[in-house]
Write a protein that holds these residues in place. Sequence first.
Motif, PDB file in Angstrom:
ATOM      1  N   TYR A  12       8.553   6.668   2.355  1.00 29.77           N
ATOM      2  CA  TYR A  12       9.011   7.813   1.571  1.00 29.77           C
ATOM      3  C   TYR A  12      10.248   8.434   2.223  1.00 29.77           C
ATOM      4  O   TYR A  12      11.106   8.949   1.541  1.00 29.77           O
ATOM      5  CB  TYR A  12       7.893   8.867   1.458  1.00 29.77           C
ATOM      6  CG  TYR A  12       6.890   8.567   0.366  1.00 29.77           C
ATOM      7  CD1 TYR A  12       7.220   8.753  -0.974  1.00 29.77           C
ATOM      8  CD2 TYR A  12       5.616   8.095   0.671  1.00 29.77           C
ATOM      9  CE1 TYR A  12       6.304   8.486  -1.984  1.00 29.77           C
ATOM     10  CE2 TYR A  12       4.694   7.831  -0.333  1.00 29.77           C
ATOM     11  CZ  TYR A  12       5.045   8.028  -1.655  1.00 29.77           C
ATOM     12  OH  TYR A  12       4.138   7.759  -2.646  1.00 29.77           O
ATOM     13  N   LEU A  18       5.707   3.285   5.173  1.00 30.71           N
ATOM     14  CA  LEU A  18       4.303   3.335   4.756  1.00 30.71           C
ATOM     15  C   LEU A  18       3.780   1.898   4.621  1.00 30.71           C
ATOM     16  O   LEU A  18       2.658   1.603   5.005  1.00 30.71           O
ATOM     17  CB  LEU A  18       4.189   4.091   3.420  1.00 30.71           C
ATOM     18  CG  LEU A  18       2.799   4.214   2.801  1.00 30.71           C
ATOM     19  CD1 LEU A  18       1.850   4.963   3.729  1.00 30.71           C
ATOM     20  CD2 LEU A  18       2.867   4.930   1.454  1.00 30.71           C
ATOM     21  N   GLU A  37      -8.671   3.506   3.126  1.00 30.92           N
ATOM     22  CA  GLU A  37      -9.063   4.910   3.270  1.00 30.92           C
ATOM     23  C   GLU A  37      -8.033   5.825   2.623  1.00 30.92           C
ATOM     24  O   GLU A  37      -6.908   5.409   2.347  1.00 30.92           O
ATOM     25  CB  GLU A  37      -9.277   5.245   4.750  1.00 30.92           C
ATOM     26  CG  GLU A  37      -8.021   5.193   5.557  1.00 30.92           C
ATOM     27  CD  GLU A  37      -8.271   5.458   7.042  1.00 30.92           C
ATOM     28  OE1 GLU A  37      -9.421   5.362   7.500  1.00 30.92           O
ATOM     29  OE2 GLU A  37      -7.286   5.755   7.730  1.00 30.92           O
ATOM     30  N   SER A  38      -8.436   7.055   2.386  1.00 34.16           N
ATOM     31  CA  SER A  38      -7.574   8.026   1.737  1.00 34.16           C
ATOM     32  C   SER A  38      -6.243   8.138   2.475  1.00 34.16           C
ATOM     33  O   SER A  38      -6.224   8.242   3.706  1.00 34.16           O
ATOM     34  CB  SER A  38      -8.310   9.369   1.742  1.00 34.16           C
ATOM     35  OG  SER A  38      -7.569  10.280   1.026  1.00 34.16           O
ATOM     36  N   GLY A  39      -5.145   8.056   1.727  1.00 32.92           N
ATOM     37  CA  GLY A  39      -3.830   8.187   2.352  1.00 32.92           C
ATOM     38  C   GLY A  39      -3.225   6.868   2.809  1.00 32.92           C
ATOM     39  O   GLY A  39      -2.113   6.847   3.334  1.00 32.92           O
ATOM     40  N   CYS A  40      -3.919   5.742   2.590  1.00 37.19           N
ATOM     41  CA  CYS A  40      -3.373   4.460   3.070  1.00 37.19           C
ATOM     42  C   CYS A  40      -2.263   3.945   2.157  1.00 37.19           C
ATOM     43  O   CYS A  40      -1.538   3.026   2.525  1.00 37.19           O
ATOM     44  CB  CYS A  40      -4.474   3.416   3.204  1.00 37.19           C
ATOM     45  SG  CYS A  40      -5.081   2.864   1.615  1.00 37.19           S
ATOM     46  N   GLY A  41      -2.160   4.512   0.945  1.00 36.80           N
ATOM     47  CA  GLY A  41      -1.038   4.131   0.086  1.00 36.80           C
ATOM     48  C   GLY A  41      -1.412   3.399  -1.195  1.00 36.80           C
ATOM     49  O   GLY A  41      -0.550   2.777  -1.816  1.00 36.80           O
ATOM     50  N   LYS A  42      -2.652   3.532  -1.624  1.00 37.79           N
ATOM     51  CA  LYS A  42      -3.082   2.820  -2.843  1.00 37.79           C
ATOM     52  C   LYS A  42      -2.283   3.288  -4.063  1.00 37.79           C
ATOM     53  O   LYS A  42      -1.739   2.466  -4.800  1.00 37.79           O
ATOM     54  CB  LYS A  42      -4.589   3.048  -3.085  1.00 37.79           C
ATOM     55  CG  LYS A  42      -5.464   2.582  -1.940  1.00 37.79           C
ATOM     56  CD  LYS A  42      -6.936   2.794  -2.233  1.00 37.79           C
ATOM     57  CE  LYS A  42      -7.368   4.237  -2.288  1.00 37.79           C
ATOM     58  NZ  LYS A  42      -7.239   4.969  -1.015  1.00 37.79           N
ATOM     59  N   SER A  43      -2.210   4.612  -4.247  1.00 44.50           N
ATOM     60  CA  SER A  43      -1.464   5.134  -5.404  1.00 44.50           C
ATOM     61  C   SER A  43       0.007   4.754  -5.293  1.00 44.50           C
ATOM     62  O   SER A  43       0.634   4.374  -6.293  1.00 44.50           O
ATOM     63  CB  SER A  43      -1.528   6.662  -5.460  1.00 44.50           C
ATOM     64  OG  SER A  43      -2.844   7.086  -5.477  1.00 44.50           O
ATOM     65  N   THR A  44       0.542   4.855  -4.099  1.00 42.44           N
ATOM     66  CA  THR A  44       1.963   4.527  -3.901  1.00 42.44           C
ATOM     67  C   THR A  44       2.240   3.083  -4.299  1.00 42.44           C
ATOM     68  O   THR A  44       3.210   2.793  -5.006  1.00 42.44           O
ATOM     69  CB  THR A  44       2.359   4.751  -2.416  1.00 42.44           C
ATOM     70  OG1 THR A  44       2.007   6.079  -2.054  1.00 42.44           O
ATOM     71  CG2 THR A  44       3.830   4.520  -2.195  1.00 42.44           C
ATOM     72  N   GLU A 161      -7.761   5.172  -9.472  1.00 42.03           N
ATOM     73  CA  GLU A 161      -9.047   5.892  -9.409  1.00 42.03           C
ATOM     74  C   GLU A 161      -9.552   6.272 -10.811  1.00 42.03           C
ATOM     75  O   GLU A 161      -9.750   7.444 -11.100  1.00 42.03           O
ATOM     76  CB  GLU A 161      -8.896   7.177  -8.586  1.00 42.03           C
ATOM     77  CG  GLU A 161      -8.485   6.960  -7.164  1.00 42.03           C
ATOM     78  CD  GLU A 161      -9.659   6.634  -6.259  1.00 42.03           C
ATOM     79  OE1 GLU A 161     -10.813   6.704  -6.713  1.00 42.03           O
ATOM     80  OE2 GLU A 161      -9.399   6.297  -5.093  1.00 42.03           O
ATOM     81  N   HIS A 194     -11.920   4.475  -4.197  1.00 40.75           N
ATOM     82  CA  HIS A 194     -12.581   4.893  -2.962  1.00 40.75           C
ATOM     83  C   HIS A 194     -13.941   4.236  -2.858  1.00 40.75           C
ATOM     84  O   HIS A 194     -14.502   4.102  -1.788  1.00 40.75           O
ATOM     85  CB  HIS A 194     -12.851   6.402  -3.002  1.00 40.75           C
ATOM     86  CG  HIS A 194     -11.668   7.212  -2.674  1.00 40.75           C
ATOM     87  ND1 HIS A 194     -11.128   8.105  -3.548  1.00 40.75           N
ATOM     88  CD2 HIS A 194     -10.922   7.281  -1.552  1.00 40.75           C
ATOM     89  CE1 HIS A 194     -10.086   8.684  -2.979  1.00 40.75           C
ATOM     90  NE2 HIS A 194      -9.946   8.202  -1.776  1.00 40.75           N
TER      91      HIS A 194
END
Length: 312
Positions: A12, A18, A37-44, A161, A194
């Motif tokens: 970013y 990332l 895990e949360s924040g690992c970049g799935k959405s990105t 998600e 998740h």
Amino acid sequence: MLLNVRNLYFGYKPGTLLFRNINLSVEKGKIIALAGESGCGKSTLLNIIYGLFDWQSGEIYLEDERLFGPKGNIVPGELGMKLVSQNYDLMPYLTVSENIGKFISNTNLSEKKQKIQELLQVVGLEDYAHVLPKNLSGGQQQRVAIARALSVMPKLLLLDEPFSNLDYSRKMELRERLFNYAKEHELSVMISTHEIQEILPWTDQIIVLQEGRLIQNDNAEETFRNPYNAYVAKLLGEVNTISEEEKSVLNVSKNYFFPHQIKITENGLDAQIVESRFAGNHYWNKILVHNIPLVMYSENKLEGNIKVEIKD
Ligand SMILES: Nc1ncnc2c1ncn2[C@@H]1O[C@H](COP(=O)(O)OP(=O)(O)OP(=O)(O)O)[C@@H](O)[C@H]1O
């Protein structure tokens, strides 16, 4: 191959990455889970594939066509794909049916009506066809967005998600109808989650991201039998993690194993039951083996001392 991501690097901010060297491919008609895990970049990653962010280097191909991200498209988003993100982006003055039909051509109106009805059924919103989005719950809006994405029959459906706002029974219903629909129509689906357990029976492939790298890419059974490391095992459910020293005390080969791998035997390691609690379809037990706290499941409530073996 439907989708091919090669040597992808992304950050970013300049100077921070990332993703480092992500490589993955998706075959037509497959359901792929994207876990981490949360924040690992799935959405990105879903947003990059859909063409919303510029990446630093690497190549992305849809079928044989090379994609160029935002600079390659006049309207944001790749043709041939649909992304259902966490903000559902519904048209506020259109009903559920009109939202679902928004991208369906008007050339054959009876066909369009039939398609909308079919999609209302897939997402279980037949009774809400004439309702406006503002009168829907978050989970219902999410389902309208999924139906609208399905309406154009994308080659690749990206779901971020998709079940996050649904209660357990709705989630079970939707996942079955949605994945059956995808299989029937040979749609490829990439789905970030998740809760990998909840979509496990439908996944053809599980991709795991950890600290900017893709660390495992196997089918569900292989991932379960041989998680790459304790991080992957933890994504799959409750897991016992132990130190190197404890590994030799327990005589096991890995630093992690699942509760169901601990079995009661006649000639095993001495174990003391610390707690035994009803957990639905099993009892959840905290035990001590050579003073090492472990979780095991059993059919019945346990007490006192038992002998166990760990089948790893
Ligand atoms: N627009 C942005 N600008 C800068 N950093 C961002 C931006 N969006 C996300 N990030 C950061 O990038 C990382 C990955 O975020 P992302 O939302 O892709 O993770 P995720 O795996 O989907 O998380 P979750 O499972 O919690 O939804 C996080 O550290 C997040 O803080």
